[in-house]
Design a protein around this motif. Sequence first.
Motif, PDB file in Angstrom:
ATOM      1  N   GLY A   1       0.781  -1.229   0.000  1.00  0.00           N
ATOM      2  CA  GLY A   1       0.000   0.000   0.000  1.00  0.00           C
ATOM      3  C   GLY A   1       0.810   1.275   0.000  1.00  0.00           C
ATOM      4  N   ILE A   2       2.107   1.180  -0.191  1.00  0.00           N
ATOM      5  CA  ILE A   2       2.955   2.377  -0.212  1.00  0.00           C
ATOM      6  C   ILE A   2       3.318   2.690  -1.651  1.00  0.00           C
ATOM      7  CG2 ILE A   2       5.185   3.352   0.456  1.00  0.00           C
ATOM      8  CD1 ILE A   2       5.020   1.838   3.009  1.00  0.00           C
ATOM      9  N   ASP A   3       3.187   3.955  -1.999  1.00  0.00           N
ATOM     10  CA  ASP A   3       3.589   4.417  -3.320  1.00  0.00           C
ATOM     11  C   ASP A   3       5.114   4.307  -3.399  1.00  0.00           C
ATOM     12  OD1 ASP A   3       4.097   5.757  -5.672  1.00  0.00           O
ATOM     13  OD2 ASP A   3       3.170   7.640  -5.048  1.00  0.00           O
TER      14      ASP A   3
ATOM     15  N   SER B   1       7.214   5.771  -5.087  1.00  0.00           N
ATOM     16  CA  SER B   1       7.894   7.070  -5.158  1.00  0.00           C
ATOM     17  C   SER B   1       8.069   7.696  -3.774  1.00  0.00           C
ATOM     18  CB  SER B   1       7.128   8.022  -6.080  1.00  0.00           C
ATOM     19  OG  SER B   1       5.872   8.347  -5.513  1.00  0.00           O
ATOM     20  N   LYS B   2       7.376   7.171  -2.766  1.00  0.00           N
ATOM     21  CA  LYS B   2       7.502   7.668  -1.390  1.00  0.00           C
ATOM     22  C   LYS B   2       8.558   6.901  -0.592  1.00  0.00           C
ATOM     23  CE  LYS B   2       3.849  10.444  -1.471  1.00  0.00           C
ATOM     24  NZ  LYS B   2       3.960  11.868  -1.407  1.00  0.00           N
ATOM     25  N   LEU B   3       9.226   5.941  -1.242  1.00  0.00           N
ATOM     26  CA  LEU B   3      10.278   5.162  -0.588  1.00  0.00           C
ATOM     27  C   LEU B   3      11.649   5.688  -0.971  1.00  0.00           C
ATOM     28  CD1 LEU B   3       8.872   1.572  -1.187  1.00  0.00           C
ATOM     29  CD2 LEU B   3       8.987   2.769   0.993  1.00  0.00           C
ATOM     30  N   GLU B   4      12.583   5.595  -0.038  1.00  0.00           N
ATOM     31  CA  GLU B   4      13.957   6.012  -0.310  1.00  0.00           C
ATOM     32  C   GLU B   4      14.906   4.983   0.297  1.00  0.00           C
ATOM     33  OE1 GLU B   4      16.530  10.075  -0.112  1.00  0.00           O
ATOM     34  OE2 GLU B   4      15.431   9.542   1.714  1.00  0.00           O
ATOM     35  N   VAL B   5      15.890   4.569  -0.496  1.00  0.00           N
ATOM     36  CA  VAL B   5      16.906   3.619  -0.040  1.00  0.00           C
ATOM     37  C   VAL B   5      18.261   4.300  -0.178  1.00  0.00           C
ATOM     38  CG1 VAL B   5      17.979   1.373  -0.427  1.00  0.00           C
ATOM     39  CG2 VAL B   5      15.514   1.655  -0.783  1.00  0.00           C
ATOM     40  N   THR B   6      19.019   4.340   0.902  1.00  0.00           N
ATOM     41  CA  THR B   6      20.351   4.947   0.873  1.00  0.00           C
ATOM     42  C   THR B   6      21.354   3.992   1.528  1.00  0.00           C
ATOM     43  OG1 THR B   6      19.993   6.085   2.985  1.00  0.00           O
ATOM     44  CG2 THR B   6      19.460   7.313   0.990  1.00  0.00           C
ATOM     45  N   VAL B   7      22.609   4.129   1.118  1.00  0.00           N
ATOM     46  CA  VAL B   7      23.706   3.365   1.718  1.00  0.00           C
ATOM     47  C   VAL B   7      24.781   4.365   2.098  1.00  0.00           C
ATOM     48  CG1 VAL B   7      25.455   1.596   1.370  1.00  0.00           C
ATOM     49  CG2 VAL B   7      23.211   1.328   0.324  1.00  0.00           C
ATOM     50  N   ASP B   8      25.211   4.308   3.367  1.00  0.00           N
ATOM     51  CA  ASP B   8      26.264   5.204   3.832  1.00  0.00           C
ATOM     52  C   ASP B   8      27.032   4.520   4.953  1.00  0.00           C
ATOM     53  OD1 ASP B   8      27.804   7.541   4.101  1.00  0.00           O
ATOM     54  OD2 ASP B   8      26.431   8.370   5.605  1.00  0.00           O
ATOM     55  N   LYS B   9      28.327   4.379   4.777  1.00  0.00           N
ATOM     56  CA  LYS B   9      29.232   3.821   5.795  1.00  0.00           C
ATOM     57  C   LYS B   9      28.749   2.468   6.319  1.00  0.00           C
ATOM     58  CE  LYS B   9      30.689   8.386   7.101  1.00  0.00           C
ATOM     59  NZ  LYS B   9      30.474   9.492   7.988  1.00  0.00           N
ATOM     60  N   GLY B  10      28.347   1.588   5.410  1.00  0.00           N
ATOM     61  CA  GLY B  10      27.947   0.243   5.791  1.00  0.00           C
ATOM     62  C   GLY B  10      26.550   0.122   6.358  1.00  0.00           C
ATOM     63  N   LEU B  11      25.765   1.175   6.278  1.00  0.00           N
ATOM     64  CA  LEU B  11      24.408   1.164   6.804  1.00  0.00           C
ATOM     65  C   LEU B  11      23.432   1.418   5.673  1.00  0.00           C
ATOM     66  CD1 LEU B  11      23.332   0.840   9.712  1.00  0.00           C
ATOM     67  CD2 LEU B  11      23.112   3.306   9.780  1.00  0.00           C
TER      68      LEU B  11
ATOM     69  N   ILE C   1      16.205   2.407   4.830  1.00  0.00           N
ATOM     70  CA  ILE C   1      14.959   2.434   4.072  1.00  0.00           C
ATOM     71  C   ILE C   1      14.034   3.396   4.804  1.00  0.00           C
ATOM     72  CG2 ILE C   1      13.012   1.063   3.233  1.00  0.00           C
ATOM     73  CD1 ILE C   1      15.568  -1.114   4.362  1.00  0.00           C
ATOM     74  N   SER C   2      13.557   4.401   4.100  1.00  0.00           N
ATOM     75  CA  SER C   2      12.647   5.348   4.728  1.00  0.00           C
ATOM     76  C   SER C   2      11.510   5.665   3.776  1.00  0.00           C
ATOM     77  CB  SER C   2      13.385   6.630   5.136  1.00  0.00           C
ATOM     78  OG  SER C   2      14.009   7.215   4.021  1.00  0.00           O
ATOM     79  N   GLY C   3      10.438   6.162   4.335  1.00  0.00           N
ATOM     80  CA  GLY C   3       9.284   6.509   3.518  1.00  0.00           C
ATOM     81  C   GLY C   3       8.126   6.956   4.367  1.00  0.00           C
TER      82      GLY C   3
ATOM     83  N   GLY D   1       3.809  -4.994  -3.369  1.00  0.00           N
ATOM     84  CA  GLY D   1       3.902  -4.597  -1.972  1.00  0.00           C
ATOM     85  C   GLY D   1       5.202  -4.947  -1.282  1.00  0.00           C
ATOM     86  N   CYS D   2       6.159  -5.478  -2.037  1.00  0.00           N
ATOM     87  CA  CYS D   2       7.455  -5.835  -1.454  1.00  0.00           C
ATOM     88  C   CYS D   2       8.570  -5.070  -2.163  1.00  0.00           C
ATOM     89  CB  CYS D   2       7.719  -7.330  -1.584  1.00  0.00           C
ATOM     90  SG  CYS D   2       6.611  -8.344  -0.616  1.00  0.00           S
ATOM     91  N   LEU D   3       9.429  -4.466  -1.376  1.00  0.00           N
ATOM     92  CA  LEU D   3      10.621  -3.804  -1.899  1.00  0.00           C
ATOM     93  C   LEU D   3      11.768  -4.797  -1.750  1.00  0.00           C
ATOM     94  CD1 LEU D   3      12.151  -1.265  -2.881  1.00  0.00           C
ATOM     95  CD2 LEU D   3      12.413  -0.648  -0.463  1.00  0.00           C
ATOM     96  N   SER D   4      12.302  -5.243  -2.881  1.00  0.00           N
ATOM     97  CA  SER D   4      13.418  -6.198  -2.869  1.00  0.00           C
ATOM     98  C   SER D   4      14.709  -5.434  -3.136  1.00  0.00           C
ATOM     99  CB  SER D   4      13.220  -7.267  -3.946  1.00  0.00           C
ATOM    100  OG  SER D   4      12.059  -8.003  -3.689  1.00  0.00           O
TER     101      SER D   4
END
Length: 144
Positions: A60-62, A64-74, A77-79, A124-127
Motif C-alpha cells: 500500500g505504499i507508493d 515514489s515515497k520510498l527512499e533507499v540509501t547506503v552510507d558507511k555500511g548502513l 529504508i525510509s518513507g 507490496g514488497c521492496l526487494s
Amino acid sequence: MSELIFGSDLIEEVDRLHRQMASVFSGLPSSIRASRFGTYPQINIGSTDDSVEIVVFAPGIDPSKLEVTVDKGLLTISGERQRPETTADTRPYAQERFAGSFRRAVELPRDADPDRVQARYLNGCLSISVGKRETSKPRTIAIQ
C-alpha cells in the motif's frame, strides 16, 4: 480489623505497582497483529554467495515515497505510509495499521559492496539486492 491484616501501606503499594505496570505496557500494541512503532516495515534478510538480499514488506505504499540509501555500511529504508481514507462519519474504535513516516536501518556485512545495490518494488514488497565484493567470494586456489 482489615488494617491489622493488610495495612494501608499494602493498598498504596498495589496502587503504585499498578501505575508502574500500566506505564511499562502502554507502548505495546493493542493486539498480536498490531505493529509497534519503529518496527515498520517488517524485513527479511538473507545471504547468497554473491549478494545480501533484503525484502521489505510495504504493501500500500507508493514506491515514489520510498527512499533507499547506503552510507558507511548502513542501508537505510525510509518513507511514508498514508492513512487510509475514511468517511467523515466513521469513528474508529481500533486501528492496527501504522500510518506516518518510518525509517529502518540495516547494518550491512563487511563484504557487501555499496556500489552494487539494486532495488525494485513489486506486489507490496521492496526487494533490495546488495552485491558482495569479488575479494570476499570463495575461490579455488591452483596448486603448483
